[in-house]
Design a protein around this motif. Structure first.
Motif, PDB file in Angstrom:
ATOM      1  N   GLN A  90     -48.949  18.965  25.458  1.00 40.37           N
ATOM      2  CA  GLN A  90     -48.533  19.598  26.712  1.00 40.37           C
ATOM      3  C   GLN A  90     -47.162  20.250  26.595  1.00 40.37           C
ATOM      4  N   GLY A  91     -47.021  21.091  25.597  1.00 39.06           N
ATOM      5  CA  GLY A  91     -45.757  21.747  25.336  1.00 39.06           C
ATOM      6  C   GLY A  91     -45.305  22.672  26.448  1.00 39.06           C
ATOM      7  N   TYR A  92     -46.258  23.165  27.229  1.00 37.71           N
ATOM      8  CA  TYR A  92     -45.878  24.080  28.311  1.00 37.71           C
ATOM      9  C   TYR A  92     -44.957  23.398  29.311  1.00 37.71           C
ATOM     10  N   ILE A  93     -45.049  22.076  29.439  1.00 32.36           N
ATOM     11  CA  ILE A  93     -44.176  21.362  30.370  1.00 32.36           C
ATOM     12  C   ILE A  93     -42.721  21.503  29.922  1.00 32.36           C
ATOM     13  N   TYR A  94     -42.469  21.324  28.639  1.00 34.40           N
ATOM     14  CA  TYR A  94     -41.104  21.435  28.126  1.00 34.40           C
ATOM     15  C   TYR A  94     -40.632  22.885  28.143  1.00 34.40           C
ATOM     16  N   TYR A  95     -41.567  23.804  27.979  1.00 29.75           N
ATOM     17  CA  TYR A  95     -41.236  25.219  28.107  1.00 29.75           C
ATOM     18  C   TYR A  95     -40.785  25.520  29.540  1.00 29.75           C
ATOM     19  N   LEU A  96     -41.496  24.958  30.510  1.00 31.03           N
ATOM     20  CA  LEU A  96     -41.107  25.147  31.916  1.00 31.03           C
ATOM     21  C   LEU A  96     -39.742  24.521  32.202  1.00 31.03           C
ATOM     22  N   ASN A 117     -46.873  35.278  24.265  1.00 29.22           N
ATOM     23  CA  ASN A 117     -46.857  35.208  22.798  1.00 29.22           C
ATOM     24  C   ASN A 117     -46.222  33.921  22.282  1.00 29.22           C
ATOM     25  N   ILE A 118     -46.147  32.907  23.145  1.00 31.36           N
ATOM     26  CA  ILE A 118     -45.532  31.635  22.770  1.00 31.36           C
ATOM     27  C   ILE A 118     -46.609  30.564  22.652  1.00 31.36           C
ATOM     28  N   TYR A 119     -46.756  30.022  21.448  1.00 36.47           N
ATOM     29  CA  TYR A 119     -47.704  28.941  21.210  1.00 36.47           C
ATOM     30  C   TYR A 119     -46.940  27.624  21.205  1.00 36.47           C
ATOM     31  N   PHE A 120     -47.512  26.602  21.831  1.00 38.66           N
ATOM     32  CA  PHE A 120     -46.802  25.351  22.027  1.00 38.66           C
ATOM     33  C   PHE A 120     -47.046  24.328  20.920  1.00 38.66           C
ATOM     34  N   LYS A 121     -47.727  24.728  19.876  1.00 40.57           N
ATOM     35  CA  LYS A 121     -47.998  23.820  18.756  1.00 40.57           C
ATOM     36  C   LYS A 121     -47.858  24.599  17.462  1.00 40.57           C
ATOM     37  N   TYR A 127     -47.365  32.044   8.965  1.00 41.02           N
ATOM     38  CA  TYR A 127     -47.630  33.477   9.046  1.00 41.02           C
ATOM     39  C   TYR A 127     -46.325  34.244   8.850  1.00 41.02           C
ATOM     40  N   GLU A 128     -46.399  35.331   8.133  1.00 39.80           N
ATOM     41  CA  GLU A 128     -45.206  36.081   7.758  1.00 39.80           C
ATOM     42  C   GLU A 128     -44.502  36.726   8.944  1.00 39.80           C
ATOM     43  N   ASP A 129     -45.249  37.214   9.924  1.00 37.66           N
ATOM     44  CA  ASP A 129     -44.649  37.963  11.029  1.00 37.66           C
ATOM     45  C   ASP A 129     -44.403  37.113  12.276  1.00 37.66           C
ATOM     46  N   SER A 130     -44.443  35.802  12.160  1.00 38.34           N
ATOM     47  CA  SER A 130     -44.235  34.910  13.297  1.00 38.34           C
ATOM     48  C   SER A 130     -42.895  34.202  13.183  1.00 38.34           C
ATOM     49  N   SER A 131     -42.452  33.674  14.323  1.00 38.19           N
ATOM     50  CA  SER A 131     -41.208  32.902  14.370  1.00 38.19           C
ATOM     51  C   SER A 131     -41.553  31.463  14.719  1.00 38.19           C
ATOM     52  N   TYR A 132     -40.744  30.538  14.240  1.00 39.85           N
ATOM     53  CA  TYR A 132     -41.032  29.120  14.412  1.00 39.85           C
ATOM     54  C   TYR A 132     -39.808  28.392  14.947  1.00 39.85           C
ATOM     55  N   VAL A 133     -40.018  27.565  15.969  1.00 37.43           N
ATOM     56  CA  VAL A 133     -38.986  26.696  16.515  1.00 37.43           C
ATOM     57  C   VAL A 133     -39.424  25.281  16.158  1.00 37.43           C
TER      58      VAL A 133
END
Length: 168
Positions: A90-96, A117-121, A127-133
């Motif tokens: 439930q990553g969207y909760i922390y995003y909120l 364009n934000i994936y929570f997992k 992937y080369e063109d993506s960013s990671y937190v």
């Protein structure tokens, strides 16, 4: 597993009672020494659990740290592509929480794994063109990014390490 600890406590108490009844005139000294040792070990435990453990071994403010600063940093870079966040459930909760947005104004779905364009997992592969937190404790995924052969710029922001494509 908890029953095992109960049995252990029982036998410790029986042992203390046995020693207490068989030491004769030193009962008072034994009781004071045992109480002092218990208090000393209790203080050691409390200091470790509430200071060392929570800050260094297993940091958990609100169980997860909001990643708002990291997302804002990525948006300022104008990277485009996908952003993958290191949240297990439930990553969207922390995003909120990081956006200070009301859940009533957010389009929540039952099995929500992304928003725009934000994936929570984190994905299975890099992937080369993506960013990671990535959480600073997720050493396994950070190694996967660094061994991927793709060129990423690495920034430490709060409790996270941000990887984004180099040269964008």
């Amino acid at each position: 597993m908890n029953a095992v600890f109960g049995v252990g406590v029982y036998f410790v108490c029986v042992g203390i009672q046995f020693v207490f009844h068989h030491i004769g005139r030193f009962k008072h000294i034994f009781a004071v020494a045992l109480t002092g040792a218990y208090m000393m070990f209790f203080v050691f435990f409390v200091r470790f659990y509430f200071q060392v453990y929570t800050s260094a071994i297993y940091p958990q403010a609100m169980f997860e740290h909001p990643c708002g600063e990291a997302i804002e940093f990525l948006k300022e870079q104008n990277l485009g592509g996908m952003y993958y966040l290191d949240y297990d459930q439930q990553g969207y909760i922390y995003y909120l929480i990081s956006r200070m947005e009301s859940p009533y104004d957010f389009p929540v779905e039952v099995e929500m794994d992304h928003y725009e364009n934000i994936y929570f997992k984190l994905p299975e592969e890099v992937y080369e063109d993506s960013s990671y937190v990535v959480k600073e404790t997720s050493r396994k995924f950070m190694d996967k990014i660094e061994e991927s052969g793709f060129r990423f710029t690495k920034e430490k922001i709060g409790y996270y390490v941000v990887y984004y494509p180099e040269g964008k």
